[in-house]
Write a protein that holds these residues in place. Structure first.
Motif, short mmCIF file in Angstrom:
data_model
loop_
_atom_site.label_atom_id
_atom_site.label_comp_id
_atom_site.label_asym_id
_atom_site.label_seq_id
_atom_site.Cartn_x
_atom_site.Cartn_y
_atom_site.Cartn_z
N ASP A 50 -58.76 5.02 13.87
CA ASP A 50 -57.46 5.50 14.33
C ASP A 50 -57.09 4.89 15.68
O ASP A 50 -56.02 5.20 16.21
CB ASP A 50 -57.47 7.02 14.47
CG ASP A 50 -57.41 7.70 13.12
OD1 ASP A 50 -57.90 8.83 13.02
OD2 ASP A 50 -56.88 7.09 12.16
N ALA A 99 -48.06 3.72 10.51
CA ALA A 99 -48.06 2.90 9.28
C ALA A 99 -46.67 2.37 8.98
O ALA A 99 -46.30 2.16 7.83
CB ALA A 99 -48.60 3.68 8.09
N HIS A 149 -51.63 -0.67 3.63
CA HIS A 149 -52.41 0.28 2.83
C HIS A 149 -51.65 1.58 2.60
O HIS A 149 -51.63 2.11 1.48
CB HIS A 149 -53.74 0.55 3.52
CG HIS A 149 -54.69 1.38 2.68
ND1 HIS A 149 -55.27 0.90 1.52
CD2 HIS A 149 -55.13 2.66 2.83
CE1 HIS A 149 -56.04 1.84 1.01
NE2 HIS A 149 -55.97 2.92 1.77
N ARG A 150 -51.00 2.11 3.67
CA ARG A 150 -50.35 3.41 3.55
C ARG A 150 -48.93 3.30 3.02
O ARG A 150 -48.53 4.07 2.14
CB ARG A 150 -50.32 4.10 4.91
CG ARG A 150 -51.69 4.56 5.41
CD ARG A 150 -51.53 5.49 6.58
NE ARG A 150 -50.75 6.67 6.22
CZ ARG A 150 -50.21 7.49 7.13
NH1 ARG A 150 -50.36 7.25 8.41
NH2 ARG A 150 -49.51 8.54 6.75
N GLY A 195 -49.11 0.97 14.08
CA GLY A 195 -50.24 1.10 13.17
C GLY A 195 -50.56 2.55 12.86
O GLY A 195 -50.90 2.89 11.73
N ASN A 228 -52.68 -3.97 8.63
CA ASN A 228 -53.64 -3.42 7.66
C ASN A 228 -53.25 -2.00 7.27
O ASN A 228 -53.18 -1.66 6.09
CB ASN A 228 -55.05 -3.43 8.26
CG ASN A 228 -55.82 -4.69 7.93
OD1 ASN A 228 -56.27 -4.88 6.81
ND2 ASN A 228 -55.95 -5.57 8.90
N ARG A 229 -53.00 -1.17 8.26
CA ARG A 229 -52.69 0.24 8.00
C ARG A 229 -51.34 0.39 7.31
O ARG A 229 -51.16 1.24 6.43
CB ARG A 229 -52.72 1.03 9.31
CG ARG A 229 -54.12 1.13 9.90
CD ARG A 229 -54.07 1.83 11.26
NE ARG A 229 -53.55 3.17 11.18
CZ ARG A 229 -54.26 4.24 10.84
NH1 ARG A 229 -55.55 4.11 10.54
NH2 ARG A 229 -53.70 5.44 10.82
N ARG A 230 -50.37 -0.44 7.70
CA ARG A 230 -49.05 -0.35 7.07
C ARG A 230 -49.11 -0.74 5.60
O ARG A 230 -48.56 -0.07 4.73
CB ARG A 230 -48.05 -1.25 7.81
CG ARG A 230 -46.63 -1.15 7.28
CD ARG A 230 -45.73 -2.18 7.92
NE ARG A 230 -45.99 -3.51 7.39
CZ ARG A 230 -45.48 -3.96 6.24
NH1 ARG A 230 -44.70 -3.20 5.49
NH2 ARG A 230 -45.74 -5.19 5.84
N TRP A 285 -54.44 -5.24 12.86
CA TRP A 285 -54.89 -3.87 12.62
C TRP A 285 -53.74 -2.99 12.17
O TRP A 285 -53.87 -2.22 11.21
CB TRP A 285 -55.52 -3.32 13.90
CG TRP A 285 -55.87 -1.87 13.85
CD1 TRP A 285 -56.99 -1.30 13.32
CD2 TRP A 285 -55.09 -0.78 14.37
NE1 TRP A 285 -56.96 0.06 13.47
CE2 TRP A 285 -55.81 0.41 14.10
CE3 TRP A 285 -53.86 -0.71 15.02
CZ2 TRP A 285 -55.33 1.65 14.48
CZ3 TRP A 285 -53.38 0.53 15.38
CH2 TRP A 285 -54.12 1.70 15.12
N LEU A 287 -59.00 0.22 8.58
CA LEU A 287 -58.45 1.43 7.97
C LEU A 287 -59.22 2.68 8.41
O LEU A 287 -58.66 3.77 8.46
CB LEU A 287 -58.49 1.32 6.45
CG LEU A 287 -57.63 0.20 5.83
CD1 LEU A 287 -57.81 0.15 4.34
CD2 LEU A 287 -56.16 0.40 6.18
#
Length: 419
Positions: free
Chosen positions: A42, A209, A14-15, A206, A10-12, A7, A39
């Protein structure tokens, strides 16, 4: 359901890396819908299963013996020597985990950093007794962050090195910077993770990010910047100073760092503040969510109407007795709220150990309620509506001399008394 680490990754991706959803799904080997859910959330996914053992555990001793003799022995050769009859993937993963402990020393070379690339983190334990209140003194840890590109140092004393206090300390320091480095480098600190991040720190990474890199054991050179910063603080900030408490320590430290970051850095040949704007421009923006709100616990208030955080007890308004409340703690404040959002306690965080903190209003309200309880009508009256207690019996009060005559102690004994 994906794990917390996936998880966070994923956020890292993407951002921080600006990677599209399809590329993330292909990179991590998961579906696009799973990536979208990660994504959109939160909050980290909740893992509930207890970890299970591995079939490799039974042969780990044999693997270690072979690696001790030949640290570079391939996993396929190890499988042949121990007579391994199962899949190779699980064996290779275990060998990959065990091998670094038996490899020879790996010298490092000087590294250059790009703006916003990373910050190194560590705990510094100052060699000075700081008053904590209630007649106690201690040596709480100081969280130190050093940016790799600019060498800007920022630090803050914390009540403890537990995961919650470390996360809150990170958040306050990064908020002072107004940006988040793309990587935070840590050694194997228990509150952060040994070998792998704790679930709380993985969730924190996460949210930011960013990536948290855990150094290999016995590899202090991997975070030499912050190690030298710790020595700098010990030799240039600490000598000759006296502190009235943790708040005073942080005030003096912040003021001193504002001057220290304007001094010419010997390796860089320039002042850290002169490189800060370029460094900050390469970092990530702070998320809008306040992470300390994530780490809390719920408890039911008993007649004692106190809650325990760390080693200290904090009073709660007695109107919360019997109700389930949420306790939120950070490095500065303890807040207790009911399910309806009613704040029933608010205390400054106590740095001393094993103390009981009572709010005067809570104590007064409890005294009033105790008085009402003592004057309350007997429970049997409330149940029947009538007084079911036995009637009082009137007892005769006789002169003491009558008892003397009754037992013939004085003249006029039994006969007289009977007459």
């Amino acid at each position: 359901m994906i794990c917390v680490e996936d998880w966070a990754e994923n956020r890292r991706l993407h951002r921080a890396e600006q990677m599209p959803i399809r590329a993330i799904a292909r990179h991590l080997g998961i579906s696009k819908n799973t990536v979208k859910r990660a994504l959109a959330s939160d909050r980290p996914p909740k893992y509930e299963r207890a970890p299970k053992g591995s079939v490799v555990d039974a042969v780990e001793v044999q693997i270690r013996e072979l690696l001790r003799e030949t640290p570079t022995m391939p996993a396929t050769v190890i499988a042949e020597r121990i007579g391994w009859q199962r899949g190779m993937t699980i064996l290779k993963e275990r060998v990959r985990e065990l091998r670094p402990a038996y490899l020879p020393a790996d010298p490092v070379s000087r590294t250059t950093y790009q703006p916003g690339e990373l910050a190194q983190c560590d705990l510094w334990f100052p060699d000075v007794d700081v008053p904590l209140g209630y007649g106690q003194t201690g040596r709480p840890p100081v969280l130190v962050l050093v940016s790799g590109y600019s060498r800007v140092i920022i630090a803050r004393m914390l009540p403890s090195k537990t995961t919650g206090d470390l996360i809150d300390g990170h958040w306050r320091l990064l908020s002072a910077w107004g940006a988040v480095p793309r990587m935070l480098v840590w050694d194997n600190e228990t509150g952060v993770g040994r070998g792998r991040l704790t679930s709380e720190f993985a969730a924190f990474a996460g949210l930011l990010a960013t990536k948290i890199y855990l150094c290999r054991p016995r590899d202090p050179e991997a975070k030499g910047l912050v190690e030298r910063a710790n020595g700098y603080l010990a030799t240039s900030f600490l000598p000759g100073r006296h502190f009235g408490g943790p708040d005073d320590f942080n005030r003096q430290l912040t003021a001193w760092l504002a001057v220290a970051n304007r001094r010419v850095h010997r390796t860089l040949g320039t002042r850290p503040v002169d490189r800060w704007e370029a460094d900050k421009a390469g970092m990530l923006t702070l998320p809008p969510v306040d992470p300390p709100a994530w780490w809390r616990f719920a408890t039911r208030i008993g007649r004692d109407h106190y809650v325990r955080v760390d080693t200290c007890d904090y009073s709660v308004h007695p109107r919360a007795i019997g109700r389930t409340v949420t306790v939120r703690a950070d490095t500065e404040e303890i807040t207790v709220t009911t399910a309806g959002g009613d704040v029933v306690a608010r205390h400054a965080r106590c740095w001393a150990r094993h103390q009981t903190l009572t709010d005067a209003d809570h104590a007064a309200s409890a005294a009033v309620l105790r008085g009402k309880a003592r004057n309350r009508q007997d429970p049997r009256l409330a149940a029947t509506g009538t007084d079911t207690r036995p009637a009082l019996v009137e007892v005769e009060q006789r002169e003491l001399g009558s008892y003397d005559r009754l037992f013939t102690v004085i003249d006029g004994g039994n006969d007289q008394e009977e007459g």
